[in-house]
Design an enzyme around this catalytic site. Structure first.
Site, PDB file in Angstrom:
ATOM      1  N   GLU A 126     -16.446  16.879  -3.609  1.00  0.00           N
ATOM      2  CA  GLU A 126     -17.506  16.391  -2.706  1.00  0.00           C
ATOM      3  C   GLU A 126     -16.870  15.909  -1.411  1.00  0.00           C
ATOM      4  O   GLU A 126     -15.724  15.495  -1.413  1.00  0.00           O
ATOM      5  CB  GLU A 126     -18.174  15.136  -3.308  1.00  0.00           C
ATOM      6  CG  GLU A 126     -18.998  15.347  -4.513  1.00  0.00           C
ATOM      7  CD  GLU A 126     -19.513  14.008  -5.073  1.00  0.00           C
ATOM      8  OE1 GLU A 126     -19.181  12.930  -4.541  1.00  0.00           O
ATOM      9  OE2 GLU A 126     -20.260  14.074  -6.056  1.00  0.00           O
ATOM     10  N   LYS A 128     -15.912  13.246   1.392  1.00  0.00           N
ATOM     11  CA  LYS A 128     -15.712  11.795   1.353  1.00  0.00           C
ATOM     12  C   LYS A 128     -16.264  11.210   2.657  1.00  0.00           C
ATOM     13  O   LYS A 128     -15.671  11.368   3.719  1.00  0.00           O
ATOM     14  CB  LYS A 128     -14.223  11.467   1.214  1.00  0.00           C
ATOM     15  CG  LYS A 128     -13.948   9.984   1.079  1.00  0.00           C
ATOM     16  CD  LYS A 128     -12.501   9.756   0.706  1.00  0.00           C
ATOM     17  CE  LYS A 128     -12.174   8.312   0.396  1.00  0.00           C
ATOM     18  NZ  LYS A 128     -12.589   7.367   1.405  1.00  0.00           N
ATOM     19  N   ASP A 130     -17.310   8.666   5.492  1.00  0.00           N
ATOM     20  CA  ASP A 130     -16.707   7.465   6.054  1.00  0.00           C
ATOM     21  C   ASP A 130     -17.808   6.481   6.413  1.00  0.00           C
ATOM     22  O   ASP A 130     -18.366   6.514   7.503  1.00  0.00           O
ATOM     23  CB  ASP A 130     -15.929   7.873   7.305  1.00  0.00           C
ATOM     24  CG  ASP A 130     -14.733   6.994   7.512  1.00  0.00           C
ATOM     25  OD1 ASP A 130     -14.524   6.086   6.696  1.00  0.00           O
ATOM     26  OD2 ASP A 130     -14.020   7.210   8.492  1.00  0.00           O
ATOM     27  N   TYR A 238     -23.282   8.645  -4.948  1.00  0.00           N
ATOM     28  CA  TYR A 238     -22.197   9.461  -5.500  1.00  0.00           C
ATOM     29  C   TYR A 238     -21.722   9.032  -6.891  1.00  0.00           C
ATOM     30  O   TYR A 238     -20.829   9.636  -7.448  1.00  0.00           O
ATOM     31  CB  TYR A 238     -21.002   9.549  -4.549  1.00  0.00           C
ATOM     32  CG  TYR A 238     -20.420   8.213  -4.110  1.00  0.00           C
ATOM     33  CD1 TYR A 238     -19.901   7.312  -5.019  1.00  0.00           C
ATOM     34  CD2 TYR A 238     -20.382   7.879  -2.769  1.00  0.00           C
ATOM     35  CE1 TYR A 238     -19.376   6.115  -4.620  1.00  0.00           C
ATOM     36  CE2 TYR A 238     -19.854   6.670  -2.354  1.00  0.00           C
ATOM     37  CZ  TYR A 238     -19.354   5.800  -3.283  1.00  0.00           C
ATOM     38  OH  TYR A 238     -18.838   4.604  -2.882  1.00  0.00           O
ATOM     39  N   LYS A 326      -7.151  13.471   1.577  1.00  0.00           N
ATOM     40  CA  LYS A 326      -7.426  13.051   2.951  1.00  0.00           C
ATOM     41  C   LYS A 326      -7.097  14.146   3.959  1.00  0.00           C
ATOM     42  O   LYS A 326      -6.155  14.900   3.765  1.00  0.00           O
ATOM     43  CB  LYS A 326      -6.573  11.812   3.277  1.00  0.00           C
ATOM     44  CG  LYS A 326      -6.936  10.568   2.490  1.00  0.00           C
ATOM     45  CD  LYS A 326      -8.327  10.105   2.829  1.00  0.00           C
ATOM     46  CE  LYS A 326      -8.637   8.711   2.350  1.00  0.00           C
ATOM     47  NZ  LYS A 326      -7.924   7.653   3.032  1.00  0.00           N
ATOM     48  N   CYS A 420      16.710 -14.892  14.072  1.00  0.00           N
ATOM     49  CA  CYS A 420      15.280 -14.848  13.787  1.00  0.00           C
ATOM     50  C   CYS A 420      14.517 -15.292  15.031  1.00  0.00           C
ATOM     51  O   CYS A 420      14.813 -16.355  15.585  1.00  0.00           O
ATOM     52  CB  CYS A 420      14.968 -15.782  12.614  1.00  0.00           C
ATOM     53  SG  CYS A 420      13.205 -16.045  12.372  1.00  0.00           S
ATOM     54  N   CYS A 423      12.793 -18.947  14.119  1.00  0.00           N
ATOM     55  CA  CYS A 423      13.513 -20.193  13.825  1.00  0.00           C
ATOM     56  C   CYS A 423      14.937 -20.179  14.355  1.00  0.00           C
ATOM     57  O   CYS A 423      15.629 -21.185  14.282  1.00  0.00           O
ATOM     58  CB  CYS A 423      13.496 -20.488  12.328  1.00  0.00           C
ATOM     59  SG  CYS A 423      14.568 -19.413  11.367  1.00  0.00           S
ATOM     60  N   CYS A 438      15.755 -12.896   7.983  1.00  0.00           N
ATOM     61  CA  CYS A 438      16.038 -14.222   8.517  1.00  0.00           C
ATOM     62  C   CYS A 438      16.669 -15.028   7.393  1.00  0.00           C
ATOM     63  O   CYS A 438      16.174 -15.047   6.268  1.00  0.00           O
ATOM     64  CB  CYS A 438      14.729 -14.870   8.956  1.00  0.00           C
ATOM     65  SG  CYS A 438      14.807 -16.655   9.083  1.00  0.00           S
ATOM     66  N   CYS A 444      12.517 -21.885   8.057  1.00  0.00           N
ATOM     67  CA  CYS A 444      11.847 -20.963   8.977  1.00  0.00           C
ATOM     68  C   CYS A 444      10.330 -21.142   8.874  1.00  0.00           C
ATOM     69  O   CYS A 444       9.726 -20.829   7.856  1.00  0.00           O
ATOM     70  CB  CYS A 444      12.216 -19.523   8.679  1.00  0.00           C
ATOM     71  SG  CYS A 444      11.375 -18.361   9.779  1.00  0.00           S
TER      72      CYS A 444
END
Ligand code: IVH
Length: 701
Positions: A126, A128, A130, A238, A326, A420, A423, A438, A444
């Site tokens: 079937e 799909k 959206d 469906y 898809k 980082c 931090c 980090c 942090c």
């Protein structure tokens, strides 16, 4: 001018002034709600403002303002809808992206069902759609409730809005339908209707929607059903949800029944006997896609027969018997302004592309993931580059490649940060790892805030109203530093000079709502607590496995402490849990080796009641419940996967290695060392025939 002047009493001048005031006021409350997560008025009051605005516009259509709230996009506040638990969960679908994924899917299912080559396995393919999935509940043939999918277990009650959709029958022939019947499907807008609606909105100076999906979702989630009614919505059925008596034995039959009751169906649909037929269907639909009047993002393949679906069951939150194939991702070009670095809850630094906003297949994209520094180096992505970005379905947009011909002169290759960005701690990349981390750990703030954000997220403690911005604010004011603090907020608030309700942007009601949302989470099942801790590699599914195996929090903690030697029986038990390998086990033990984590857990346990794992009640009381089963050797009548799924459905735990705690070992052909070990340990051994008899009897030997 006050709200109390009746709409009928307004003259044109007053009406214009009132519309101006309402537009500003509604926009203000909308901003508080949507962008700042701190509403000042309740939903009923908000709804009343919208209705007043509409009533005035109905009397003076020529006075409608370009910035009128009735032309605004904003999705309705989630809190405006009552929550409803779904009688059967609304699941998602696993994805296929290539022809190989589809052939694998068919092979996997045939193997799981142990089908011989000449035994048929029919699928229905079937489109799909959206849109927005909804579950419609009919009682004695009357539509009594409509709910959105939500998190799959609990959605929002949108009955009043759904009743405005002409495609949806309010009544079904009572003599033909069972007392309880749930019809599931997708609410959507056709593309021509969507374009026309946007054209009208633009002509009036209102905002337009990015795509039909957003438009449909926005329309269904309007607090005012009159607005929903004014939008061109449709519905495709469906699937069925809960039914008090079976109505069909296959999906094709269900479709025929739905059509007979007046539902629209996902067309064109087609039965397909093998992967070749599925792929033919896919190619035809892909070619027809531009001509279809609605947006689709792929096609769905479903096993037709319900008895086979029953055997196939579920993996995690998706049925094993269906898959979404898809269409390829949508792509667009844009300029990459900068490469930013985000700090995750485990300290992983993720480079993110900040983009010149661009429309990619109907959605505006301004950020895209760059995965990690190796990927950046491989694609040689640099600030200032023109890049191709893509998005597919709900996944995070990605940078696919650089258009090197358009690279500006003097650009520099990307250099990963040595510190980082949040931090300042050293950022290091261990040998053999792709991520840089980090090393700030507990100091942090970015890591700590990410952990808190994860802790309150939907699949964890699910605390409504405690969004990212509020966590950052409470963190900055030292109101929340670790999870337990959340549960002390209300008590501490009472002693504060400036209680929450007096803080800018807050009010009596919003503060009260937050405290109530927190109180509602004082009891939490063990698996959610484990997941909420945010331990590396421990997602929802693994957290469930741990809860199922260790049953109580104390037991789990004791076992983790005992496993610290990484060799004794506790370690063996941990790594013997199916799907928990040594790497995951090591991350768990690393978490427990850090005293601070134990403190955080102790602190949380003082505030929250952690509910012991409760095995889902099996349909029949089964002597397999709570038993530990090991399968070994080749099974001939039932695949290993089906045997495992079946044992789990009967309440048993399936593990990979035989220990003193194993209840049964089921031996197929050529079973080797595990059978020997079982004999040594005196564990009961069942033949495949014994096992089949046991499984067929619902677990009763
Ligand atoms: S069957 C057990 N069929 O896709 C799953 N879903 O990605 C039942 N969807 O939540 C879903 N068209 O909202 C099914 N023909 C179709 C569909 C469809 C669209 C949506 C549905 C689901 C999502 C999963």
């Amino acid at each position: 001018m006050s709200d109390t002047v009746a709409v009928e009493a307004l003259d044109a001048g007053q009406a214009a002034a009132e519309l101006e005031r309402l537009a500003a006021l509604i926009a203000h409350h909308d901003r508080l709600y949507h962008q700042q997560d701190r509403p000042e008025i309740d939903d009923a009051a908000f709804d009343a403002l919208l209705r007043r605005n509409q009533a005035i516009e109905a009397r003076f259509p020529e006075l409608r303002r370009p910035d009128s709230p009735s032309l605004r996009v904003g999705a309705a506040p989630a809190a405006g809808f009552r929550k409803v638990a779904h009688a059967l969960p609304m699941l998602s679908l696993a994805n296929a992206f290539s022809p190989e994924d589809v052939t694998d899917f068919v092979t996997r299912l045939r193997r799981f069902l142990s089908l011989a080559d000449d035994e048929p396995l029919v699928f229905v393919a079937e489109p799909k759609i959206d849109g927005l999935s909804c579950s419609l509940r009919y009682q004695d043939g009357r539509l009594v409730q409509a709910a959105t999918r939500g998190d799959g277990a609990e959605g929002e009650d949108v009955t009043r809005n759904i009743l405005t959709i002409a495609d949806i029958p309010r009544r079904l022939p009572a003599a033909e339908v069972p007392g309880i019947l749930e019809v599931r499907g997708e609410v959507y807008m056709t593309r021509p209707e969507f374009l026309e609606m946007n054209r009208q909105r633009a002509a009036l100076g209102g905002e337009t929607f990015a795509n039909p999906r957003n438009a449909a979702a926005g329309a269904v989630r309007q607090l005012n059903p009159a607005i929903t009614a004014s939008r061109p919505l449709h519905f495709f059925g469906y699937a069925l949800g809960e039914v008090s008596a079976p109505v069909a034995a296959s999906h094709q039959q269900v479709r025929a029944r739905l059509a007979g009751w007046g539902f629209r169906l996902n067309e064109p649909a087609r039965p397909c006997a093998d992967a070749g037929a599925l792929l033919d269907y896919y190619r035809e639909i892909e070619a027809a896609r531009p001509e279809l009047p609605y947006d689709i993002d792929g096609v769905v393949y479903k096993v037709d027969r319900y008895d086979l679906r029953e055997r196939l069951g579920f993996v995690s939150r998706a049925p094993r018997w269906a898959i979404a194939h898809k269409f390829p991702a949508e792509q667009a070009r844009t300029r990459l302004k900068a490469i930013l670095v985000q700090v995750g809850r485990t300290g992983a630094l993720t480079p993110v592309a900040e983009l010149e906003p661009v429309n990619v297949g109907g959605v505006m994209v301004s950020r895209a993931t760059l995965h990690n520094e190796d990927e950046i180096a491989r694609k040689d992505v640099r600030a200032g580059d023109t890049v191709v970005v893509q998005r597919a379905g709900d996944v995070i947009p990605q940078v696919v490649r650089v258009v090197t011909a358009l690279r500006p002169a003097g650009s520099e290759p990307y250099l990963p940060p040595e510190h980082c960005p949040e931090c300042g701690s050293l950022a290091v990349r261990e040998a053999g790892e792709v991520v840089r981390r980090c090393t700030g750990g507990l100091i942090c703030p970015a890591q700590a805030m990410e952990r808190l954000r994860h802790f309150v997220s939907r699949d964890a403690f699910d605390i409504e109203g405690l969004g990212e911005k509020i966590i950052a604010e409470f963190w900055a004011d030292e109101m929340i530093r670790r999870p337990g603090d959340i549960f002390r907020l209300a008590a501490r608030d009472r002693d504060r000079l400036t209680p929450l309700r007096r803080r800018p942007g807050w009010g009596d009601r919003s503060a009260q709502n937050l405290f109530e949302a927190i109180e509602a989470r004082r009891r939490m099942p063990l698996d959610r607590v484990i997941h909420a801790l945010g331990i590396r590699q421990i997602g929802q599914a693994t957290a469930r496995l741990l809860a199922r195996n260790y049953l109580s929090c104390d037991n789990w903690r004791a076992a983790m402490a005992a496993a610290a030697d990484r060799e004794g029986p506790a370690w063996q038990e941990l790594t013997g849990i199916d799907q928990i390998g040594p790497a995951v086990a090591a991350d768990l033990l690393d978490f427990f080796a850090e005293p601070h984590n134990l403190e955080v857990l102790d602190d949380l346990a003082r505030e929250v009641t952690i509910i012991d794992y409760e095995p889902p009640a099996p349909a029949v009381v089964s002597p397999l419940a709570g038993k530990t089963v090991v399968f070994t050797g080749t099974l001939t009548d039932m695949s290993r996967s089906e045997a495992k799924a079946r044992a789990e459905a009967l309440g048993a735990k399936v593990t990979g290695s035989v220990t003193g705690k194993t209840s049964f070992v089921v031996t197929g052909a050529d079973s080797g060392s595990k059978a020997t070990k079982a004999r040594e340990l005196g564990v009961t051994i069942l033949s495949e025939a014994d096992w089949l008899a046991l499984a067929a009897s619902g677990g009763h030997p």
